[in-house]
Write an enzyme that holds these catalytic residues in place. Structure first.
Site, PDB file in Angstrom:
ATOM      1  N   HIS A 199      80.696  34.947  39.227  1.00 46.09           N
ATOM      2  CA  HIS A 199      81.313  35.378  40.327  1.00 46.09           C
ATOM      3  C   HIS A 199      82.393  33.911  40.546  1.00 46.09           C
ATOM      4  O   HIS A 199      81.992  33.006  40.148  1.00 46.09           O
ATOM      5  CB  HIS A 199      80.306  34.699  41.836  1.00 46.09           C
ATOM      6  CG  HIS A 199      79.179  35.860  41.955  1.00 46.09           C
ATOM      7  ND1 HIS A 199      79.192  36.951  42.525  1.00 46.09           N
ATOM      8  CD2 HIS A 199      77.988  36.004  40.977  1.00 46.09           C
ATOM      9  CE1 HIS A 199      78.022  37.605  42.428  1.00 46.09           C
ATOM     10  NE2 HIS A 199      77.455  37.050  41.491  1.00 46.09           N
ATOM     11  N   GLU A 225      67.111  41.595  41.570  1.00 45.65           N
ATOM     12  CA  GLU A 225      67.110  40.083  41.398  1.00 45.65           C
ATOM     13  C   GLU A 225      65.822  39.591  42.279  1.00 45.65           C
ATOM     14  O   GLU A 225      64.910  39.004  41.836  1.00 45.65           O
ATOM     15  CB  GLU A 225      68.379  39.414  41.957  1.00 45.65           C
ATOM     16  CG  GLU A 225      68.614  37.975  41.785  1.00 45.65           C
ATOM     17  CD  GLU A 225      69.709  37.246  42.518  1.00 45.65           C
ATOM     18  OE1 GLU A 225      70.509  38.161  43.183  1.00 45.65           O
ATOM     19  OE2 GLU A 225      70.060  36.263  41.917  1.00 45.65           O
TER      20      GLU A 225
HETATM   21  N1  HPA Z   1      73.087  37.179  43.754  1.00 42.77           N
HETATM   22  C1  HPA Z   1      73.434  37.691  44.678  1.00 42.77           C
HETATM   23  N2  HPA Z   1      74.623  37.507  45.509  1.00 42.77           N
HETATM   24  C2  HPA Z   1      75.372  36.381  44.849  1.00 42.77           C
HETATM   25  C3  HPA Z   1      75.032  35.890  43.666  1.00 42.77           C
HETATM   26  C4  HPA Z   1      73.698  36.211  43.252  1.00 42.77           C
HETATM   27  O1  HPA Z   1      72.983  35.857  42.231  1.00 42.77           O
HETATM   28  N3  HPA Z   1      75.731  34.809  43.470  1.00 42.77           N
HETATM   29  C5  HPA Z   1      76.943  35.004  44.020  1.00 42.77           C
HETATM   30  N4  HPA Z   1      76.731  35.849  44.932  1.00 42.77           N
HETATM   31 ZN    ZN Z   2      75.536  37.415  40.764  1.00 43.22          ZN
END
Ligand code: HPA
Ligand code: ZN
Length: 339
Positions: A19, A200
């Site tokens: 990102h 995640e």
């Molecule tokens: N997960 C979800 N959204 C995000 C992440 C992440 O690891 N990093 C930046 N935005």
């Molecule tokens: Zn990410």
């Protein structure tokens, strides 16, 4: 072992989960805050760095969105991306596919043109000056509405040549892939590739539904797919790429220690894993640092590191010509180190 670290530095690398707002280093954040006359709620770079302790994804996101507020002018977006390309050059990252979160900026009155023009100028310079290839992926923030995502896609239409695909990020809990099925289908009709963060913090079922309903060709993170053995088999069978981010998973407490990370099991299950840095300015290191730490922790040899580099080339959206160039460069590096 020193030789292994040197090999990891030298081997041509590809990053698929980064990102750009998460590459904003505290020093640059302070510099941009001063330039834009914004007061940060931290007395110093050190105080800001000390605040980077997170118990979960949301605690990180709160600071990440706050930090992004220093980005205002086109030059700020250029400076941000250029700083990242400098680290790519330093670390031999030769191809990168970079997420950006336009809603974080358009919600503050900054235009899509400001964001994309700044990022694009840095990318063009990186290609010219360093031979780094780069693609941009526009991410929808999943904590915002479907209507906001659709509006964002509309606003991006004049810039489609600058974007290879769309992604989905931000808070996974409570915002499953289903919410974005329509906007992903619109993106597909525009010829855009599709990826999504899934598995995640959220369950394995989010990986399955991102795949089925959003028709993605990569899953970002995906570590929790391991909770569903049948899904693991399907993901491995089609070699669906999973862009795993080890330091991120430790910092956001998806796993406690790097040594607990399921990477070895993912690899043993035949999953198409790649290693990435996610938000390196917040999570303690870039792609190279992630690879070096994993290699030490899991006792990886050169063949394993090379396999990960080839896997990232395969999983990338680079042209076939660029893919074969990158593979050749990896071959050359392997040959050099086996002498
Ligand atoms: N997960 C979800 N959204 C995000 C992440 C992440 O690891 N990093 C930046 N935005
Ligand atoms: Zn990410």
């Amino acid at each position: 072992m020193i030789n292994q670290q040197e090999f990891i530095k030298k081997i041509p690398k590809v990053e698929l989960h980064l990102h750009i707002e998460g590459s904003l280093e505290p020093e640059l954040m302070f510099k941009l805050a001063a330039r834009n006359k914004i007061e940060l709620p931290y007395a110093s770079v050190e105080a800001l760095k000390e605040a980077y302790q997170f118990n979960n994804l949301q605690e990180f996101l709160d600071l990440y969105y706050q930090g992004a507020e220093v980005l205002q002018a086109e030059q700020d977006f250029y400076d941000l991306a250029w700083a990242y390309f400098e680290t790519c050059h330093r670390d031999n990252v030769l191809h990168t596919e970079v997420f950006f979160d336009p809603q974080t900026h358009t919600e503050r009155g900054i235009t899509m043109a400001t964001v994309i023009n700044g990022l694009t100028r840095a990318k063009q310079q990186a290609e010219k000056q360093y031979g780094i290839s780069c693609e941009y992926i526009l991410c929808f923030l999943r904590h915002l509405s479907e209507a906001s995502a659709i509006q964002t896609l509309e606003a991006a239409k004049p810039f489609l040549a600058q974007i290879i695909g769309v992604g989905l990020d931000s808070s996974e809990q409570g915002h499953p892939p289903e919410k974005f099925q329509r906007v992903f289908s619109m993106a597909k009709q525009l010829g855009l590739r599709r990826v999504a963060h899934a598995g995640e913090e959220g369950p394995a079922s989010n990986v399955a539904s991102a795949w089925e309903l959003l028709d993605v060709s990569r899953i970002d993170h995906g570590v929790r797919c391991l909770e569903d053995a049948a899904l693991v088999k399907q993901l491995a069978r089609v070699q669906m790429p999973l862009t795993v981010c080890p330091f991120s998973n430790v910092k956001l407490k998806v796993v406690e220690h790097l040594s607990d990370h399921p990477l070895p099991s993912m690899i043993a299950n035949g999953l198409a894993v790649t290693i990435n840095s996610d938000d390196p300015a917040y999570f303690g290191g870039y792609l190279l640092d992630n690879l070096q730490a994993c290699s030490e922790t899991f006792n990886w040899d050169r063949a394993q590191i090379a396999a990960l580099s080839y896997a990232a080339v395969t999983a990338s959206y680079a042209s076939e010509v660029r893919k074969s160039e990158l593979s050749q460069l990896i071959d050359n590096c392997l040959a050099e180190f086996s002498q």
